[in-house]
Design an enzyme around this catalytic site. Structure first.
Site, mmCIF file in Angstrom:
data_model
loop_
_atom_site.group_PDB
_atom_site.id
_atom_site.type_symbol
_atom_site.label_atom_id
_atom_site.label_comp_id
_atom_site.label_asym_id
_atom_site.label_seq_id
_atom_site.Cartn_x
_atom_site.Cartn_y
_atom_site.Cartn_z
ATOM 1 N N SER A 33 0.863 -1.191 0.000
ATOM 2 C CA SER A 33 0.000 0.000 0.000
ATOM 3 C C SER A 33 0.888 1.226 0.000
ATOM 4 O O SER A 33 2.092 1.125 0.236
ATOM 5 C CB SER A 33 -0.848 0.006 1.275
ATOM 6 O OG SER A 33 -0.027 0.392 2.379
ATOM 7 N N ASP A 34 0.313 2.378 -0.250
ATOM 8 C CA ASP A 34 1.045 3.601 0.015
ATOM 9 C C ASP A 34 0.841 3.915 1.510
ATOM 10 O O ASP A 34 0.137 3.203 2.220
ATOM 11 C CB ASP A 34 0.565 4.737 -0.912
ATOM 12 C CG ASP A 34 1.603 5.839 -1.034
ATOM 13 O OD1 ASP A 34 1.603 6.561 -2.038
ATOM 14 O OD2 ASP A 34 2.454 5.951 -0.114
ATOM 15 N N TYR A 35 1.445 4.992 1.937
ATOM 16 C CA TYR A 35 1.536 5.333 3.366
ATOM 17 C C TYR A 35 0.144 5.418 4.017
ATOM 18 O O TYR A 35 -0.606 6.341 3.745
ATOM 19 C CB TYR A 35 2.254 6.676 3.504
ATOM 20 C CG TYR A 35 3.000 6.849 4.792
ATOM 21 C CD1 TYR A 35 2.330 7.079 5.991
ATOM 22 C CD2 TYR A 35 4.399 6.765 4.828
ATOM 23 C CE1 TYR A 35 3.020 7.237 7.171
ATOM 24 C CE2 TYR A 35 5.103 6.922 6.013
ATOM 25 C CZ TYR A 35 4.399 7.161 7.189
ATOM 26 O OH TYR A 35 5.095 7.309 8.359
ATOM 27 N N ASN A 36 -0.216 4.424 4.838
ATOM 28 C CA ASN A 36 -1.502 4.400 5.532
ATOM 29 C C ASN A 36 -2.694 4.418 4.586
ATOM 30 O O ASN A 36 -3.813 4.792 4.937
ATOM 31 C CB ASN A 36 -1.625 5.558 6.538
ATOM 32 C CG ASN A 36 -2.906 5.436 7.361
ATOM 33 O OD1 ASN A 36 -3.335 4.314 7.666
ATOM 34 N ND2 ASN A 36 -3.539 6.546 7.663
#
Ligand code: GLC
Length: 751
Positions: free
Chosen positions: A292-295
């Site tokens: 995933s990307d950040y969060n």
């Protein structure tokens, strides 16, 4: 101004790109026999890899499996994080930069129950220590071998610190300069962006870094150019424009993919199984893992597709997000979702297999302690950075051949605060690392003055970024006392990249007023534009005799500018993105459709009543100190079959100038009539060549019938017979053209 010498290997690399590529092709080329043996070898090694993965997987507990899907950023206290690695709760880290810390984390992993090493990730984009020009500036070189070398240099500096994975290359097609992340990509065109994507993956991997091609998919098409905003794309455009750079990066061997934050047609990418599994894995055959990307998993709640983090956890994993980057979602809720029977263990196992496959594939389990290669000599990295900065410079305008500055120009005024500072606008290196010395432009120019030439300097505006007014009258007076005025302006000097969308792409008022005041003295003006994205120069364009886009050119950038101004090198960069006249024209790209009433003088055509609809400077534009004339274009045949057809296009150009220089020869096509309306131009080939004065060169491009196809609304590739025009020249406005026909039955492919 005096010339400065430079190691020959760099100029060889710069000028011999085609030969360099040819050599690589020969070295890596394969004959049918070697192909067959390679296939057998591949099958055996694949089997061996898969069995090693199964041996490991079977021994992992559920908690350890979840740990292998947990990507955590370096935080405090480090001892807590080390303990969590030791207990198997963390399988991947990011933002651990210092070698002693990297060693500590890998040692903690080695002492965990099964001793599985960590992937140590970082955003090593175009800088670790010595900064290359920004990615968009690298794209302006139109030189894949040089981009590969620049990427490899950054990667070698990064790998020397024990980092083994980079969150790059970013290959999001960038067609809206309001979006700050256009600075990180390969520009507006899928063909150019694909060549760059492949070059960058190769560069990282040659230095031993695994890559995460990002952000899958369509992130650059955010509505309004506003960061993180929704994206709506027809399937045909997704396949024609936004997917090709990802295909190129995966074909080049990218081990991992990072999913994008945005929704695509209403579904957040992180929860879209059609994209992450059906398209990426089943159709494109991707076998690595998706992070995933950040969060981004937690942000499914903001998107309104998950009521809580547990639901977000479930939706992401089932869609095809294998690794949770700083979402603390999998570590908190995956065990519960498994226990509740809402996530089958088989899905978790498959995600863990992908992570283990990458770790084993990059050799992490082949040695007890991941070895750290020595850093490259700084001089070598600077040499590549210098060449990349040189070739990224784009000369937009040069009335009366004002540039290069003639020795007869005795008094030069240099105006603009950033020209004196050593604030390297492109440096976004990891926190805690010292930024290498950068020679300010003023000093670099002073080194190149010829006897009798003088250089005076004024800031003109108060801060480096030109947002605060300075002593304009003093600057104008300095210009009035000179024979020529160089005005250095900047956009975005510290507001570019992520979360840096803008509604206004023009220069700041203090800078505009400065240019107006200096131009009012009547002295010829050279405008240097430092920027991370296309700038709206309409207000100042008439005031400058010459305009040079210098981007944020990296550690060696100012020296390269001085070399160009002094005539040691000729600018040779080409715009990777259109420069509009106004933000009101956006989106504006060269490969637009003709519309029902193509733009013209008549009122009832596709135009604006208040502005010329054409760009200020088109995609592919860039002048030189030489003069390249395109003399002839010839095709090897006047027709080719839609099934497996191939055609060569020979383009002859001549350097009618007085100096040796590079030119990027560009090839565009247009299908006049088809079942869908086809773009006015599409880039299908380019090659950088270096020509001496009077030298004539013929560059030959090969097009296959597949290159001429387009995708329909089911994402199928359609190769439809019809008449094609082919254009060649030094920009997308090329006029030298010829035609050929694609004949036979329409071919439909599902690639
Ligand atoms: C950021 C960016 C992504 C980057 C990641 C890790 O939010 O979107 O490009 O790789 O976080 O730093």
């Amino acid at each position: 101004m005096r010339a400065a010498s430079w190691p020959s290997f760099v100029t060889r690399l710069a000028g011999a790109a085609p030969a360099f590529m040819l050599a690589t092709a020969i070295l890596c080329g394969a004959t049918p026999a070697t192909n067959a043996r390679a296939d057998q070898r591949d099958a055996a090694s694949q089997q061996n890899l898969d069995s090693r993965v199964e041996d490991l997987l079977i021994r992992l507990t559920t908690a350890e499996k979840i740990g292998q899907l947990n990507l955590v950023s370096r935080g405090e206290p480090i001892d807590n994080q080390l303990a969590r690695v030791r207990s198997g709760e963390i399988g991947l880290m990011l933002n651990v930069v210092h070698p002693h810390e990297v060693k500590a984390f890998q040692e903690a992993a080695r002492t965990s129950r099964l001793g599985i090493p960590l992937l140590m990730g970082l955003d090593a984009i175009t800088v670790f220590r010595v900064a290359m020009p920004l990615p968009l500036a690298l794209a302006a070189t139109w030189n894949p071998p040089l981009i590969e070398a620049a990427t490899e240099a950054v990667a070698r500096e990064t790998a020397a610190n024990g980092i083994n994975w980079t969150f790059a290359p970013m290959v999001d097609l960038s067609r809206d300069p309001r979006w700050g992340r256009v600075s990180e990509g390969g520009g507006e065109d899928p063909y150019l962006a694909s060549a760059i994507a492949a070059a960058r993956v190769k560069g990282y991997r040659k230095a031993g870094l695994a890559t995460a091609v990002k952000h899958f998919v369509g992130y650059g098409a955010a509505e309004g150019g506003r960061e993180y905003n929704a994206v709506a794309l027809p399937v045909s455009e997704l396949f024609d424009r936004y997917l090709p750079p990802f295909r190129a990066a995966l074909d080049a061997g990218s081990e991992t993919v990072m999913a994008a934050f945005n929704t695509l047609n209403g579904i957040p990418i992180s929860a879209d199984r059609r994209l992450l599994t059906t398209l990426l894995r089943e159709r494109l055959g991707f076998r690595g893992f998706v992070t995933s990307d950040y969060n981004a998993i937690g942000e499914l709640i903001h998107h309104g597709v998950a009521g809580d983090l547990a639901e977000a956890t479930r939706k992401s994993l089932l869609a095809g997000i294998d690794v949770d980057l700083e979402g603390a979602a999998y570590e908190r809720h995956l065990a519960g979702e498994i226990a509740a029977g809402r996530v089958p263990m088989s899905v978790v196992d498959e995600a863990v297999r992908r992570v283990l496959r990458v770790k084993i594939g990059v050799g992490l389990l082949d040695r007890p302690q991941p070895e750290t290669p020595p850093p490259p000599p700084e001089a070598e990295v600077r040499a590549v950075a210098r060449e990349a900065s040189r070739q990224s410079l784009v000369l937009l305008k040069n009335t009366g051949d004002l540039l290069p500055i003639a020795a007869s120009v005795r008094r030069i005024a240099l105006i603009g605060a950033w020209a004196e500072g050593d604030y390297d606008l492109s440096w976004w290196g990891p926190a805690g690392l010292t930024r290498p010395e950068t020679l300010p432009l003023r000093a670099a120019l002073e080194q190149r003055l010829t006897p009798g030439q003088t250089l005076t300097f004024e800031k003109g505006y108060a801060d480096t970024c030109g947002t605060m007014p300075g002593d304009v009258a003093r600057a104008a007076a300095t210009a009035a006392d000179a024979d020529l005025a160089i005005v250095a302006v900047a956009l975005d000097c510290d507001l570019w990249g992520e979360a840096a969308s803008r509604t206004d792409l023009g220069l700041s008022a203090p800078q505009r007023q400065l240019v107006e005041a200096v131009a009012a003295t009547g002295r010829p003006v050279v405008l240097l534009v430092s920027t991370s994205r296309p700038v709206v120069l309409t207000a100042v364009e008439p005031l400058a005799a010459a305009i040079l886009v210098v981007w944020h050119g990296g550690t060696e950038g100012r020296t390269a500018i001085a070399e160009a101004l002094a005539g040691e090198i000729s600018p040779s960069g080409k715009l990777p993105m259109t420069f509009p006249r106004s933000v009101g024209q956006l989106p504006l790209s060269y490969d637009a459709l003709p519309t029902s009433r193509p733009t013209g003088a008549d009122r009832f055509t596709s135009r604006y009543v208040d502005l010329d609809a054409a760009p200020l400077y088109p995609f592919g534009h860039g002048l030189s100190y030489a003069a390249f004339d395109y003399e002839r274009i010839e095709t090897s045949t006047s027709f080719l079959p839609a099934q497996d057809g191939k055609i060569s296009v020979a383009v002859t150009l001549r350097n009618n100038g007085t100096r040796t220089a590079d030119e990027v020869v560009q090839l565009y096509i247009r299908q006049r009539v088809a079942s869908r309306s086809r773009p006015l131009r599409q880039l299908k080939g380019f090659e950088r060549v270096r020509l001496d004065p009077t030298e004539r060169r013929t560059v030959t491009f090969t097009l296959t019938s597949t290159d001429l196809g387009y995708h329909d609304d089911e994402g199928r590739l359609i190769v439809e017979p019809g008449s094609f025009e082919v254009f060649a020249g030094g920009s997308s406005a090329a006029t030298l053209s010829t035609r050929f026909d694609l004949v036979g039955e329409t071919v439909t492919m599902m690639r």
